[in-house]
Write an enzyme that holds these catalytic residues in place. Sequence first.
Site, short mmCIF file in Angstrom:
data_model
loop_
_atom_site.label_atom_id
_atom_site.label_comp_id
_atom_site.label_asym_id
_atom_site.label_seq_id
_atom_site.Cartn_x
_atom_site.Cartn_y
_atom_site.Cartn_z
N HIS A 171 65.64 97.14 17.48
CA HIS A 171 66.25 95.91 17.99
C HIS A 171 65.34 95.19 18.99
O HIS A 171 64.58 95.83 19.71
CB HIS A 171 67.57 96.23 18.69
N TYR B 206 70.61 102.20 29.53
CA TYR B 206 69.65 101.11 29.36
C TYR B 206 69.80 100.12 30.51
O TYR B 206 70.90 99.65 30.77
CB TYR B 206 69.97 100.28 28.13
#
Length: 182
Positions: free
Chosen positions: A62, A132
């Site tokens: 991604h 993240y």
Amino acid sequence: MKFTPLSLDGAFRVEIEKRGDDRGFFARMFCEAEFAQHGLATRWVQVNTSYSVAKGTLRGLHFQRPPSAEAKLVRCLKGAIFDVIVDLRAGSSTYGQHATLQLDEQNRAMVFVPPGFAHGFQTLSGDAELLYFHSASYDPRHEGGLHYADPEIDIAWPLPPVQLSKRDQGFVFLTDLEPIAL
């Protein structure tokens, strides 16, 4: 913290430096001054978590394009993953190349992913959880993906992929991708 450059310009393995005693340890995961000394993002606007049940789960690859291109700082809190980053920056001398590293709950290492890179991972254990930090907010209008099995990139995934989303299966190959101009 210890910053080890990866083979792709601007990407780093970041390790904590534990200060411990018989109770356990204390360590910094982020220090604005230390990240700035290495020319890395120091502003995080979004923090996400990812949890995967099954060993072999593959997520990615991604990325986001400008104006939402983002740096990421990724750490595996539980379990273990095979982490992959791919340089998609227009004009980069390492365009289309990838770097891999293992992140797990024992090594507590992180990967700094610069803007203009695709990111993905495969779980090496069940019950893997990641944290993240993102330098830009998620914007579906600017998201993109690179096919995990692109023969030109030739990532040697350690396990047969399981639980791969239809979205991730449908991503384009590098030859069909416009480089990311930052």
